[in-house]
Design a protein around this motif. Structure first.
Motif, mmCIF file in Angstrom:
data_model
loop_
_atom_site.group_PDB
_atom_site.id
_atom_site.type_symbol
_atom_site.label_atom_id
_atom_site.label_comp_id
_atom_site.label_asym_id
_atom_site.label_seq_id
_atom_site.Cartn_x
_atom_site.Cartn_y
_atom_site.Cartn_z
ATOM 1 N N ALA A 19 1.133 -1.352 -0.053
ATOM 2 C CA ALA A 19 0.063 0.146 -0.074
ATOM 3 C C ALA A 19 0.766 1.260 -0.150
ATOM 4 O O ALA A 19 1.441 1.725 1.091
ATOM 5 C CB ALA A 19 -1.007 -0.035 1.267
ATOM 6 N N PRO A 20 1.252 1.821 -1.270
ATOM 7 C CA PRO A 20 1.795 3.064 -1.170
ATOM 8 C C PRO A 20 1.025 4.296 -0.451
ATOM 9 O O PRO A 20 0.075 4.776 -1.249
ATOM 10 C CB PRO A 20 2.218 3.206 -2.691
ATOM 11 N N ALA A 46 -6.594 0.135 2.998
ATOM 12 C CA ALA A 46 -5.750 -1.005 2.513
ATOM 13 C C ALA A 46 -5.783 -2.452 3.359
ATOM 14 O O ALA A 46 -5.836 -3.601 2.682
ATOM 15 C CB ALA A 46 -4.216 -0.606 2.324
ATOM 16 N N VAL A 47 -6.067 -2.237 4.563
ATOM 17 C CA VAL A 47 -6.171 -3.399 5.205
ATOM 18 C C VAL A 47 -7.182 -3.929 5.282
ATOM 19 O O VAL A 47 -7.465 -5.505 5.070
ATOM 20 C CB VAL A 47 -6.096 -2.968 7.046
ATOM 21 N N GLY A 48 -8.526 -3.402 4.988
ATOM 22 C CA GLY A 48 -9.779 -4.255 4.763
ATOM 23 C C GLY A 48 -10.174 -5.023 6.015
ATOM 24 O O GLY A 48 -10.281 -4.397 7.207
ATOM 25 N N ALA A 49 -10.777 -5.866 5.730
ATOM 26 C CA ALA A 49 -11.158 -6.870 6.980
ATOM 27 C C ALA A 49 -10.122 -7.579 7.362
ATOM 28 O O ALA A 49 -10.313 -8.557 8.200
ATOM 29 C CB ALA A 49 -12.458 -7.877 6.347
ATOM 30 N N ARG A 50 -9.026 -7.690 6.878
ATOM 31 C CA ARG A 50 -8.003 -8.554 7.341
ATOM 32 C C ARG A 50 -7.708 -8.328 9.034
ATOM 33 O O ARG A 50 -7.606 -7.057 9.665
ATOM 34 C CB ARG A 50 -6.661 -8.291 6.913
ATOM 35 N N GLU A 51 -7.438 -9.469 9.853
ATOM 36 C CA GLU A 51 -7.206 -9.276 11.278
ATOM 37 C C GLU A 51 -5.549 -9.051 11.477
ATOM 38 O O GLU A 51 -4.703 -9.841 11.062
ATOM 39 C CB GLU A 51 -7.492 -10.705 11.880
ATOM 40 N N ILE A 52 -5.548 -7.887 12.130
ATOM 41 C CA ILE A 52 -4.126 -7.344 12.426
ATOM 42 C C ILE A 52 -3.826 -7.703 13.566
ATOM 43 O O ILE A 52 -4.148 -7.473 14.728
ATOM 44 C CB ILE A 52 -4.032 -5.793 12.258
ATOM 45 N N GLY A 53 -2.862 -8.717 13.988
ATOM 46 C CA GLY A 53 -2.091 -8.956 15.193
ATOM 47 C C GLY A 53 -0.943 -8.443 15.708
ATOM 48 O O GLY A 53 -0.423 -8.456 16.773
ATOM 49 N N LEU A 54 -0.380 -7.457 14.663
ATOM 50 C CA LEU A 54 0.980 -6.812 14.985
ATOM 51 C C LEU A 54 0.863 -5.640 14.278
ATOM 52 O O LEU A 54 0.858 -5.634 13.161
ATOM 53 C CB LEU A 54 2.077 -7.767 14.701
ATOM 54 N N TYR A 55 1.386 -4.534 14.847
ATOM 55 C CA TYR A 55 1.391 -3.107 14.260
ATOM 56 C C TYR A 55 2.748 -2.716 14.657
ATOM 57 O O TYR A 55 3.446 -2.610 15.617
ATOM 58 C CB TYR A 55 0.471 -2.210 14.815
#
Length: 285
Positions: free
Chosen positions: A81-82, A97-106
């Motif tokens: 994602a630019p 850009a993330v959408g529905a994806r599950e984010i476990g680490l930022y």
């Protein structure tokens, strides 16, 4: 205080450690500033541990190249994602850009100071962009991604930092201020989120051999210092220390005060002590 022991629930063999990391910080990770240097190293290290990175930086071409390298090396597919992280809508674009994806680490990794000028010697817009990138984008993004982590009761926030966070320096005023903000934010979030299973760490670096730092020293007519850390070592140490927040000072043991006069262990103990006193005051002891 003695150095803290490794987390008891982490496996020690390679396959087990990778499985544990992915369960704790997967299935997706957001990496800001992923195109080169430490961001690139974090992205590769995270993918090697079985978590799929979403690569975010301003330039598209390096992100696509990195995604192809990671796919080839690990079989892990990335999203690119630019996004200009100094833009006011950077977090909104990141969320899209993330959408529905599950984010476990930022991983907040962007935020160097390419100016090296006195406060009044640069246009104020340069400092406003720096603060937008280093403070507001980090604040909004951490707030967005930490919420679901708290609900799920696992995840991690890793804010890559600089030794400039410990005090103001000439020609680095806004940069020092922004890094001090990240230091205090990480400590506060660690205090608030650790009981929910969310790990928070700010990794306080010294000089690191990145393309950005090489460009900076070249522009100043200086040689690259011999004691620079390697980006791969930075990523490895950051991910290893993430469960043991809130602060890791580069090249110092947990109980070593170093040049700041206060160790990571002392800073951790201060937070815990204040928390206990506050709970007593409000009757929650």
């Amino acid at each position: 205080m003695a150095p803290i022991a490794p987390a008891a629930d982490h496996e020690t063999h390679e396959d087990g450690a990778q499985t544990d990391f992915a369960a704790r910080y997967g299935p997706w990770a957001v990496v800001m500033g992923a195109s080169e240097g430490t961001g690139r190293a974090f992205s590769r290290a995270i993918a090697a541990r079985g978590v799929r990175p979403i690569l975010i930086a301003r330039r598209s071409a390096p992100l696509e190249t990195l995604a192809e390298e990671i796919q080839r090396e690990t079989g892990v597919a990335c999203v690119t994602a630019p996004i200009d992280l100094a833009a006011a809508d950077a977090t909104d674009r990141m969320i899209d850009a993330v959408g529905a994806r599950e984010i476990g680490l930022y991983v907040s990794n962007a935020g160097s100071d390419p100016h090296g000028q006195g406060f009044l010697d640069a246009d104020v817009s340069a400092w406003a962009d720096l603060v937008q990138r280093n403070v507001m984008t980090v604040l909004k993004s951490a707030h967005h991604f930490a919420g679901p982590m708290r609900t799920r009761r696992h995840g991690g926030l890793l804010l890559v930092n600089s030794g400039a966070c410990y005090g103001g320096l000439a020609t680095m005023g806004p940069y020092c201020g922004s890094k001090a903000f990240n230091l205090c934010l990480a400590e506060a979030l660690w205090a608030e989120l650790r009981s929910f299973g969310v790990d928070v760490l700010t990794l306080v670096l010294s000089r690191t051999d990145t393309p950005e730092f090489r460009r900076y020293v070249a522009a100043k007519g200086m040689d690259l210092p011999a004691d620079c850390a390697s980006p791969d070592d930075v990523a490895r140490v950051g991910l290893e220390r993430l469960p043991h927040g809130p602060v890791k000072n580069w090249n110092e043991e947990d109980d070593e005060a170093g040049m700041t006069g206060q160790s990571a262990a002392q800073r951790r103990e201060r937070i815990v002590t204040i928390e206990k006193l506050t709970r007593r005051m409000i009757g929650q002891a």
